[in-house]
Enzyme design. Structure first.
Site, PDB file in Angstrom:
ATOM      1  N   HIS A 123       0.830  -1.201   0.000  1.00  0.00           N
ATOM      2  CA  HIS A 123       0.000   0.000   0.000  1.00  0.00           C
ATOM      3  C   HIS A 123       0.866   1.253   0.000  1.00  0.00           C
ATOM      4  O   HIS A 123       0.618   2.191  -0.770  1.00  0.00           O
ATOM      5  CB  HIS A 123      -0.919   0.003   1.222  1.00  0.00           C
ATOM      6  CG  HIS A 123      -2.127  -0.858   1.079  1.00  0.00           C
ATOM      7  ND1 HIS A 123      -2.059  -2.230   0.915  1.00  0.00           N
ATOM      8  CD2 HIS A 123      -3.451  -0.546   1.075  1.00  0.00           C
ATOM      9  CE1 HIS A 123      -3.286  -2.721   0.821  1.00  0.00           C
ATOM     10  NE2 HIS A 123      -4.145  -1.724   0.905  1.00  0.00           N
TER      11      HIS A 123
ATOM     12  N   HIS B 251       1.382  -4.232   9.111  1.00  0.00           N
ATOM     13  CA  HIS B 251       2.768  -3.900   8.784  1.00  0.00           C
ATOM     14  C   HIS B 251       3.485  -3.346  10.004  1.00  0.00           C
ATOM     15  O   HIS B 251       2.868  -2.681  10.856  1.00  0.00           O
ATOM     16  CB  HIS B 251       2.856  -2.863   7.662  1.00  0.00           C
ATOM     17  CG  HIS B 251       2.561  -3.413   6.301  1.00  0.00           C
ATOM     18  ND1 HIS B 251       3.362  -4.358   5.688  1.00  0.00           N
ATOM     19  CD2 HIS B 251       1.559  -3.150   5.433  1.00  0.00           C
ATOM     20  CE1 HIS B 251       2.855  -4.649   4.502  1.00  0.00           C
ATOM     21  NE2 HIS B 251       1.767  -3.931   4.322  1.00  0.00           N
TER      22      HIS B 251
END
Length: 352
Positions: A115, A171
């Site tokens: 992303h 993440h």
């Protein structure tokens, strides 16, 4: 890496504990930062403003996501939501609790963040293209203000995406930072390449086959070396809090076929007669033509989201994903502009 990961867990817990009331906003930002939005939102809007910028955005998204896949297979990055359960740093009854969300359980390796990399890559192209197009006719002071505003916007968006990915525990902080920097490098590299707007259909096909072969070759090399490139899928299925949050479209191969489909579809579209007759003709320079194309495109792509690809067979899913994504550039670049072009031509003849 244990120190880096444990420090990252502390950051995740701090954000979740102190900014939990912003969860809806952060989840929204994470969704907005999804690289898939490039093809369904950013690309259609920019393409009718500037064919070159829209085309460059697709190339940036494809190469950025492809490099992200290669990096992930090489770096073997962990994800926080499963790492806290498998590390030996914590006792079985004292591992830190990380809250999971419906978009947490991505199945690919975690480093670098796809992303963050995809968002920074595409937005870098948009910002630099906008500045390059205004530099010639803007005064020095006005250009400085515009540049400051655009780059401030860029950093606000990228930092928000990075924070949102850390907040949902998909993440670690170092992974989003790495993705952000890598995406900017890809965007800068495209600025120094020859124009991608004049690439022939043969070159599109050759590049698509080349990217596919490199990815498959790396996959097979890892298998021959005794490493399962899909090792992260099993971890995601084991430690995801809700099995319904595991989606086949987050696997590494799903991203690969999606991007190759977009590149193939773009190659077919920009080299088609429909694109040449509509967007390259007189109609392509008219504001009414562009507005009608944008309205028709956004409406059509919203209907695309309603089309669900069956997931019971992986091979069938990948084939249909390729076809679905390839059809998006075809519809945006060729089919809809050509239909609008014909409709405007018929209206003009009636008026005469």
């Amino acid at each position: 890496m244990d120190f880096v990961h444990s420090s990252g867990v502390l950051v995740i817990r701090y954000i979740q504990n102190n900014y939990g009331e912003y969860r809806d906003f952060l989840n929204l930002i994470s969704t907005v930062g999804d690289p898939r939005n490039v093809f369904s939102v950013y690309f259609p809007l920019w393409f009718y403003l500037s064919h070159s910028v829209g085309t460059k955005m697709v190339w940036a998204a494809v190469f950025g996501d492809w490099l992200n896949l290669i990096f992930k297979w090489i770096l073997f990055g962990q994800r926080p939501y499963w790492w806290v359960h498998e590390t030996q740093l914590y006792n079985n009854d004292s591992f830190p609790h990380l809250e999971q969300f419906h978009i947490t359980c991505e199945t690919g390796p975690g480093s670098p963040s796809g992303h963050a990399m995809g968002s920074s890559c595409v937005w870098y192209v948009m910002i630099t293209s906008a500045l390059n197009s205004t530099q010639c006719f803007a005064a020095a002071n006005e250009f400085w203000i515009l540049r400051s505003c655009l780059w401030t916007t860029f950093w606000i968006i990228q930092i928000s995406v990075c924070i949102s990915r850390v907040f949902i525990a998909t993440h670690f902080p170092h992974q989003v930072i790495l993705g952000l920097l890598a995406g900017m490098l890809v965007g800068e590299a495209l600025e120094h390449l020859p124009s991608v707007c004049n690439v022939s259909l043969k070159a599109y096909i050759q590049i698509t086959v080349f990217l596919f072969c490199i990815a498959v070759s790396l996959y097979l090399l890892l298998r021959l070396a005794g490493v399962d490139p899909l090792w992260s899928v099993a971890k995601a299925k084991r430690w995801c809090g809700n099995p319904d949050w595991i989606h086949l479209d987050t696997t590494p191969f799903a991203g690969l076929v999606r991007n190759l489909g977009a590149l193939s579809g773009l190659g077919l579209a920009v080299n088609s007669d429909m694109f040449i007759q509509s967007c390259k003709g007189k109609s392509g320079y008219q504001s009414r033509f562009k507005i009608m194309c944008v309205a028709a495109t956004l409406t059509t792509l919203q209907l695309y989201d309603l089309v669900r690809i069956p997931t019971h067979t992986e091979l069938l899913f990948y084939i249909l994903s390729f076809c679905k994504t390839a059809s998006i550039p075809l519809v945006v670049v060729a089919v809809i502009p050509y239909c609008v072009h014909l409709m405007m031509g018929n209206e003009d003849r009636k008026l005469v």
